[in-house]
Design a protein around this motif. Structure first.
Motif, short mmCIF file in Angstrom:
data_model
loop_
_atom_site.label_atom_id
_atom_site.label_comp_id
_atom_site.label_asym_id
_atom_site.label_seq_id
_atom_site.Cartn_x
_atom_site.Cartn_y
_atom_site.Cartn_z
N ASP A 10 -1.98 3.10 -3.50
CA ASP A 10 -3.43 2.90 -3.60
C ASP A 10 -4.10 3.87 -4.57
N ALA A 11 -3.71 5.14 -4.53
CA ALA A 11 -4.42 6.17 -5.29
C ALA A 11 -3.89 6.34 -6.71
N HIS A 12 -2.75 5.76 -7.02
CA HIS A 12 -2.11 6.06 -8.31
C HIS A 12 -1.61 4.76 -8.95
N HIS B 248 0.82 -1.21 0.00
CA HIS B 248 0.00 0.00 0.00
C HIS B 248 0.85 1.26 0.00
N GLU B 249 2.08 1.16 0.55
CA GLU B 249 2.92 2.36 0.66
C GLU B 249 4.34 2.13 0.16
N HIS B 250 4.58 1.06 -0.59
CA HIS B 250 5.93 0.81 -1.08
C HIS B 250 5.90 -0.01 -2.36
N ASP C 34 2.87 6.25 -2.61
CA ASP C 34 1.43 6.06 -2.40
C ASP C 34 0.89 5.22 -3.55
#
Length: 390
Positions: free
Chosen positions: A119-121, A94-96, A117
């Motif tokens: 999740d959003a991209h 989710h963050e890496h 980031d």
């Protein structure tokens, strides 16, 4: 009467099964291969002789242990030969994004990680993953033309029919098929699975589940999922979402879950929820690393919350154990090494599973930590290449 063409297809399929098992589980004896594939020992012996002759597998200098600790001569172990070329693994969290390049035996040559980031991209994350793979190939001095395949981990259920992830969990990945997108960027086959499944594959081949044919790998992180291994092989289910225990309903009037249902198990036990429960009692900002350290020093509040989370999760796992009768439950994720969490799981399995089922299953922490998913991604790529060329 069996026609020659059918016999050759059967033999080729059996050879692929042996090669895939060796790729995922590591060195094995002929007897282990027979048990893992369901083939007769005579069939395995004949196939092994052929595969040794073609240079696809080799006998190791080391020796194994007799099945179930019995007496007798240690068996000869077989392993995949190391062919030319390499594979890559991509772990998208989710963050890496973590990327590794390995040889065809699974030895990691280069490994890099960056925080992003995800999740959003979705498209941007895949662009960056492709760039990281190419950079790692250059560092490892592996020619791009020699890259055979890529295994990729995504932190969400993957629908085997559409090859797309659950966009309720990865909101920026709508209409994206991760494997197809990364394959288009790199020009080589890309094989995708979720994080719990690839963590299970890694623990099977290199970690706490080595030599175990039936186990459940539980990953407790930003969500909760399980990878199920039966007969030495990952069990994905008809649509690829087997093991989603985080979405077992534990309360009809509970919080709304990111999956769209209400009262899912992960709304009570996922790492962000546990951090939120504990934070008011501590001055310093908590993280999973800090919580794990406090558990190791005997902090009463942390131990209580983690034990309760283990017991709550263990209630759902007890039902799964009753159905599957596994030999082990292996706990992964950032809190997987927490003694309190593992003890809570053990308590609930002992209490709610059938006595014989509970007695047969061990509960232990995984050995690979935050590298489980990248190791599993590499193992997936090797297994698919071996199966395709068997």
């Amino acid at each position: 009467m069996t026609v020659p063409g059918a016999l050759e297809r059967l033999r080729a399929g059996n050879s692929r099964a042996l090669l895939t098992l060796l790729a995922t589980a590591g060195p094995m004896s002929r007897a282990d291969l027979a048990r893992g594939t369901g083939l007769s020992r005579a069939t395995v012996s004949n196939l092994v002789s052929t595969l040794i002759g073609t240079g696809q597998i080799a006998e190791t200098e080391g020796r194994g242990t007799p099945h179930k600790g019995g007496s007798g001569r240690p068996p000869v172990l077989l392993t995949l030969s190391v062919p030319r070329g390499g594979v890559a693994g991509v772990d998208i969290g989710h963050e890496h994004i973590r990327v590794a390049v390995a040889d065809r035996a699974g030895t990691i040559l280069v490994e890099n990680v960056t925080l992003v980031d995800v999740d959003a991209h979705g498209a941007q994350a895949l662009d960056q993953a492709a760039s990281m793979v190419l950079a790692a190939l250059r560092t490892a001095e592996v020619a791009r033309a020699d890259l055979q395949a890529v295994g990729m981990c995504v932190p969400a259920p993957l629908d085997r029919r559409s090859a797309r992830v659950n966009t309720g969990i990865l909101r920026g990945w709508r209409n994206l098929s991760p494997g197809e997108e990364l394959e288009r960027r790199l020009g080589v086959p890309v094989f995708v699975d979720n994080d719990a499944n690839l963590g299970a594959l890694a623990e099977l081949s290199h970690g706490a589940a080595r030599g175990i044919d039936d186990f459940v790998h539980v990953k407790l992180a930003s969500g909760l999922g399980a990878g199920i291994v039966l007969g030495g092989r990952l069990h994905r289910g008809s649509t690829g979402i087997a093991g989603e225990i985080g979405h077992v309903q534990v309360g009809e009037d509970g919080e709304v879950c990111r999956c769209g249902n209400r009262g899912c198990l992960e709304t009570l036990v996922a790492a962000p929820r546990l951090i939120a429960l504990l934070q008011p009692a501590y001055d310093d900002e908590l993280s999973t690393e800090r919580i794990r350290a406090l558990d190791e020093t005997g902090d009463a509040g942390v131990r209580r919350v983690l034990t309760d989370a283990g017991r709550t999760t263990g209630r759902a796992l007890a039902d799964l154990c009753n159905s599957l009768n596994p030999q082990a439950v292996v706990v992964g994720g950032p809190l997987g090494t927490s003694a309190s969490l593992v003890a809570g799981l053990r308590d609930s399995i002992d209490r709610y599973a059938q006595p014989d089922t509970a007695a047969a299953v061990s509960v232990e922490s995984g050995e690979l930590g935050d590298r489980a998913e990248i190791i599993g991604s590499v193992a997936l790529a090797i297994a698919r290449v071996s199966a395709r060329r068997g």
